[in-house]
Design an enzyme around this catalytic site. Structure first.
Site, PDB file in Angstrom:
ATOM      1  N   SER A 239      36.771  41.108  48.459  1.00 36.11           N
ATOM      2  CA  SER A 239      37.702  40.644  47.443  1.00 36.11           C
ATOM      3  C   SER A 239      36.972  39.829  46.381  1.00 36.11           C
ATOM      4  CB  SER A 239      38.769  39.791  48.135  1.00 36.11           C
ATOM      5  OG  SER A 239      39.211  38.779  47.279  1.00 36.11           O
ATOM      6  N   LYS A 240      37.347  40.081  45.150  1.00 34.72           N
ATOM      7  CA  LYS A 240      36.716  39.371  44.033  1.00 34.72           C
ATOM      8  C   LYS A 240      36.977  37.872  44.119  1.00 34.72           C
ATOM      9  CE  LYS A 240      36.109  42.835  40.519  1.00 34.72           C
ATOM     10  NZ  LYS A 240      36.931  43.831  39.871  1.00 34.72           N
ATOM     11  N   ARG A 241      38.078  37.513  44.786  1.00 41.03           N
ATOM     12  CA  ARG A 241      38.381  36.084  44.937  1.00 41.03           C
ATOM     13  C   ARG A 241      37.290  35.366  45.723  1.00 41.03           C
ATOM     14  NH1 ARG A 241      42.147  35.138  48.334  1.00 41.03           N
ATOM     15  NH2 ARG A 241      42.358  37.325  48.890  1.00 41.03           N
ATOM     16  N   MET A 242      36.611  36.104  46.579  1.00 34.97           N
ATOM     17  CA  MET A 242      35.592  35.483  47.432  1.00 34.97           C
ATOM     18  C   MET A 242      34.210  35.493  46.776  1.00 34.97           C
ATOM     19  SD  MET A 242      37.564  34.796  49.931  1.00 34.97           S
ATOM     20  CE  MET A 242      36.545  34.339  51.324  1.00 34.97           C
TER      21      MET A 242
END
Ligand code: GLU
Length: 494
Positions: free
Chosen positions: A255-258
């Protein structure tokens, strides 16, 4: 065994995913290990998802990771071209061949009709929608007429009814599918482009691919491919489906959030290709020993498909990646560290250019700073944060300063004492050893607690709680800068 020929066949639909790089690495190593060939093919037949420039970028990023291919774009090879959009005639010919053999048929259904059909199917609660075969039994003359009239059409695979299709996967074992669950796959689209399924099978065959090692997300497509091989009368390649990558502790893909998810993103962040590759090696494979540090040559030596893990997903442990990167950074010689950092900053980082810093300071000073933080730097992009106080005054947090020195009076006392001490030390005695010795003398004299006094100095000078050893930092800074920062801190708490 016939010659091993593996391939990576990315579609230029966006930035190249780090998971693609893992799969590519395994294909590369397997080919190298078996004295085979590794082929790169660009699968750019999906015009809707095509991203301008993506093919060029993915070719570049593979090279930036230090990998290469024996046949493919730029290098050519015996089965040129290796870019699918340049091979349209070949796919058309093969689609027509299947029509002639009775394994495929023309379909003239419009998108509107298909959408309506799907909607109705959804209403009945079916888990997936499937083409209702309206065009399967069209009269030959009718088809002929409509083709002559230039009516838009596709070519579909005629999937057999109720047939068991077994995927013999080298990693996962036997997986059974029922043709009942397979749609009459479009093979050739109305724009004359093939779908992935037709193109991948035709090319893997024509390019004599022996082993198809790819991510698990392609497993559901494999029975369709097996049918195609059968109808063309071709022998199957060996299949192996590799675990997908997931964030630690989650059962979802990256995930790009990570953090970064593209191969390029990690280079921009300041990960070294050799660290990235070493990390990727273990995402689905394990030597079964304690050995964790692998060069690409060692990996090729030890790699085998038997040791590829049989599971859906492999944990992409971002902390472990940092660990690998620190290891590789730590092991760079001072010269290499400087050169690699400079190269990286010029290529990727718009915020921190080594050359800009050197223009403002001396290279000698810059190198000394680098030497001090070399062991601490985990990724190149931390360089600015880790070294900023060597180049400009820090922003000091007053509360942090007071808390570490106990209280306002203590802070003032500590700062005053050291301002007095350091102003007395002459330039020629301004070095780490002497500063260390004299600073400890003041500590004793004044009865300061080591931690309180030195933490106060550290925060006043750097704005941070964690830095390289205090006197290394002090020794490197100019006397006038040290005095100015201590005065500033003093006014802050006064
Ligand atoms: N073009 C497919 C992709 O984008 C290739 C999948 C395969 O390896 O068969 O990954």
């Amino acid at each position: 065994m016939p010659q091993v020929r593996t391939r990576m066949a990315p579609s230029p639909t966006g930035e190249y995913h780090i998971g693609g790089m893992r799969t590519l690495l395994y294909n590369y190593a397997f080919a190298r290990k078996n004295n085979g060939k590794f082929i790169l093919r660009i699968e750019d037949t999906d015009r809707e998802r095509h991203v301008e420039g993506a093919a060029e970028r993915l070719v570049r990023v593979i090279k930036d990771y230090g990998l290469n291919w024996d046949e493919g774009p730029e290098v050519g090879g015996p089965f040129e071209p290796y870019i699918q959009s340049q091979r349209l005639d070949i796919y058309k010919k093969h689609a027509l061949d299947l029509i002639n053999k009775g394994h495929a048929y023309y379909c003239f259904c419009t998108e509107e009709r298909l959408e309506k059909m799907r909607e109705e199917q959804r209403k009945t609660g079916l888990p997936t929608t499937k083409y209702d075969r309206q065009c399967l039994n069209l009269e030959k003359d009718d088809v002929e007429k409509r083709l002559n009239n230039g009516e838009p059409h596709v070519i579909r695979l005629k999937v057999p009814e109720n047939e068991e299709i077994i995927v013999k996967d080298l990693i996962l074992g036997e997986i059974k599918f029922n043709s009942q669950d397979i749609d009459d796959q479009v093979l050739l689209k109305s724009d004359g482009f093939p779908t992935y399924h037709l193109a991948v099978v035709v090319d893997d065959r024509l390019m004599e691919i022996s082993h198809v090692l790819r991510g698990l997300e392609w497993l559901p497509s494999t029975p369709k491919h097996i049918l195609l091989y059968k109808y063309f009368g071709w022998e199957l390649p060996v299949y192996g489906h590799l675990p997908l990558l997931k964030e630690v502790g989650e059962n979802k893909k990256l995930s790009k959030r990570m953090g970064s998810v593209s191969a390029q993103g990690f280079l921009e962040d300041g990960y070294l290709p050799e660290a990235l590759l070493n990390f990727l090696m273990f995402l689905g494979w394990n030597p079964g020993t304690e050995k964790e540090i692998y060069s690409i040559e060692e990996f090729i030596q030890d790699f085998s498909l038997e040791k590829v893990q049989i599971s859906d997903m492999a944990s992409f442990d971002r902390m472990k990646l940092k660990w690998y990167n620190s290891y590789y950074i730590r092991n760079l010689s001072e010269d290499d560290f400087y050169n690699r950092l400079t190269e990286w900053s010029e290529k990727y980082n718009y915020d921190f250019k080594v050359n800009d810093y050197i223009r403002k300071y001396t290279k000698e000073y810059f190198l000394k700073v680098l030497k001090l933080i070399h062991e601490r730097l985990q990724v190149f992009s931390d360089i600015k944060e880790l070294t900023s106080y060597f180049f400009k005054d820090p922003v000091v947090n007053k509360d942090m300063l007071l808390e570490k020195s106990k209280d306002r009076e203590a802070a003032k006392d500590i700062l005053n004492s050291y301002i007095n001490l350091y102003s007395e030390i002459i330039e020629s005695d301004w070095n780490k050893e002497n500063l260390d010795k004299r600073s400890h003398e003041v500590l004793l004299l004044k009865g300061f607690k080591t931690k309180e006094a030195f933490m106060t100095l550290r925060i006043a000078l750097t704005g941070m709680e964690a830095t390289p050893p205090l006197f290394d930092v002090l020794g490197l800074m100019k006397k006038e800068i040290v005095l100015k920062r201590l005065e500033d801190a003093l006014s802050l708490v006064s």
